[in-house]
Design an enzyme around this catalytic site. Sequence first.
Site, PDB file in Angstrom:
ATOM      1  NE  ARG A 106      45.924  27.209  47.659  1.00  0.00           N
ATOM      2  CZ  ARG A 106      45.127  27.132  46.584  1.00  0.00           C
ATOM      3  NH1 ARG A 106      43.883  27.582  46.647  1.00  0.00           N
ATOM      4  NH2 ARG A 106      45.554  26.603  45.468  1.00  0.00           N
ATOM      5  CB  CYS A 114      37.402  35.253  41.269  1.00  0.00           C
ATOM      6  SG  CYS A 114      35.899  34.536  41.921  1.00  0.00           S
TER       7      CYS A 114
HETATM    8  N1  SAH Z   1      39.685  30.026  48.889  1.00  0.00           N
HETATM    9  C1  SAH Z   1      39.341  28.756  48.274  1.00  0.00           C
HETATM   10  C2  SAH Z   1      38.390  28.904  47.086  1.00  0.00           C
HETATM   11  C3  SAH Z   1      37.100  29.614  47.413  1.00  0.00           C
HETATM   12  S1  SAH Z   1      35.868  29.363  46.229  1.00  0.00           S
HETATM   13  C4  SAH Z   1      40.614  27.999  47.915  1.00  0.00           C
HETATM   14  O1  SAH Z   1      41.709  28.554  48.053  1.00  0.00           O
HETATM   15  O2  SAH Z   1      40.521  26.847  47.478  1.00  0.00           O
HETATM   16  C5  SAH Z   1      34.462  30.060  46.972  1.00  0.00           C
HETATM   17  C6  SAH Z   1      33.823  29.218  48.065  1.00  0.00           C
HETATM   18  O3  SAH Z   1      32.765  29.992  48.624  1.00  0.00           O
HETATM   19  C7  SAH Z   1      33.177  27.911  47.628  1.00  0.00           C
HETATM   20  O4  SAH Z   1      33.762  26.853  48.365  1.00  0.00           O
HETATM   21  C8  SAH Z   1      31.682  28.049  48.014  1.00  0.00           C
HETATM   22  O5  SAH Z   1      31.148  26.853  48.540  1.00  0.00           O
HETATM   23  C9  SAH Z   1      31.720  29.112  49.059  1.00  0.00           C
HETATM   24  N2  SAH Z   1      30.535  29.962  49.237  1.00  0.00           N
HETATM   25  C10 SAH Z   1      29.764  30.545  48.285  1.00  0.00           C
HETATM   26  N3  SAH Z   1      28.842  31.369  48.844  1.00  0.00           N
HETATM   27  C11 SAH Z   1      29.044  31.307  50.195  1.00  0.00           C
HETATM   28  C12 SAH Z   1      28.443  31.957  51.304  1.00  0.00           C
HETATM   29  N4  SAH Z   1      27.451  32.841  51.156  1.00  0.00           N
HETATM   30  N5  SAH Z   1      28.906  31.662  52.542  1.00  0.00           N
HETATM   31  C13 SAH Z   1      29.919  30.774  52.710  1.00  0.00           C
HETATM   32  N6  SAH Z   1      30.536  30.150  51.677  1.00  0.00           N
HETATM   33  C14 SAH Z   1      30.113  30.415  50.442  1.00  0.00           C
END
Ligand code: SAH
Length: 396
Positions: free
Chosen positions: A211, A340
Amino acid sequence: MAQLVLLPGKERSVFRRHPWLFAGSVGRLEGRARPGDTVEVLADDLKLLGRAAYSPKSQIRARMWSFDADESIDDSFFKRRVAQSVARRETLPELRGQDGVRLIHAESDGLPGIIADRYGDTVVLQLTSAGADKWRKAIVNALVQATGCARIYERSDSDVRGLEGLEPVTGWIHGEAPAEPVSIVENGVRLGIDVAGGHKTGFYLDQRDNRLLLGQLAAGKTVLNCFCYTGGFSLQALAGGAAHVLSIDSSGPALDQARANVALNPQLPAGRAEWQEADVFLALREFRKEGRTFDLIVLDPPKFAPSAAHAERAARAYKDINLLGFKLLTPGGLMMTYSCSGGIGLELFQKIVAGAALDAGRDARIVKRLAGSADHPIGLAYPEGEYLKGLLVQAD
Ligand code: SAH
């Protein structure tokens, strides 16, 4: 104490200090042991190899606590291991001054099934194995002693507990709920953490460094943050001077927290942030139709492949979003793309991204390989610990 006797040759993984003993490696159990009990681990020639937590319901039949035949597993064992794990973080410069730190990263810190994340003076503890579950009290005491934290919330509600025959357990196990909502400052940005209702222990600390890197790349750029959760990447992009940041997630509560996070940071230009509740797969197709493009794209999807068995379907999903990402990238644009999934190795992931670039008709190169932050170490004897891998790619 019961004894777990391994089949001939199966002591080899223990000599390499791999912490897992699969059901297929176990010859017999001498004596009685309940789930989570400590057992002595013996080679076929009855040489004592160490001690492990027994888990009769799981395919991972036992997890090694110690490879030292002379070390007993008791309260002082957890006191030592937890203190070591916490102290290890203090030696790492990038963790200095951070409010949000993973203090215990399970197997890679010599504590199988135990995760502890610190958010300010609140620690969130997640126990995922029968052995860890059994030693809850010792672990909590050790954490309080090592950190001086005011409170500990237990978030033992991960799905993997089911494989160990364990029910979910959640709630405050030390101290009381804080008067103010829990929040951290991560590299200059304040973020609220919902320890009880958020994903995992409330936040994805493993992406901290990435980030920060995004913020450093963002000045003047149009940014698309896919799978934004509570906006960690988005806020760093805003702080780094992005021209516009569009963030997408399918979770309404995550986006509510993301908007609340912007409000916690009055120094940020809230007007440059746009939040969209949508399925990323559909939203990106829509942007493609509209001819929309972005200078900087983040793809940080959830675990598509929890194990190698799901790798093929997961590979298609990764290919799909990466292909769409490349199509939406401006010439010279950068994409941070992650997996991940434990079931997708770095080499395979790179092949998938290469295939996506090819199909999108883009010439691209890796400018940096990306991984989890330093508080998420990978045990050298435990390659399974390398779940998060990423690539920073630049396309012509
Ligand atoms: N980048 C974030 C963590 C991402 S975790 C950080 O730095 O904090 C993955 C995220 O993907 C979750 O918030 C989940 O709600 C979302 N997600 C899962 N499947 C999805 C989809 N098909 N479309 C949009 N969001 C999705």
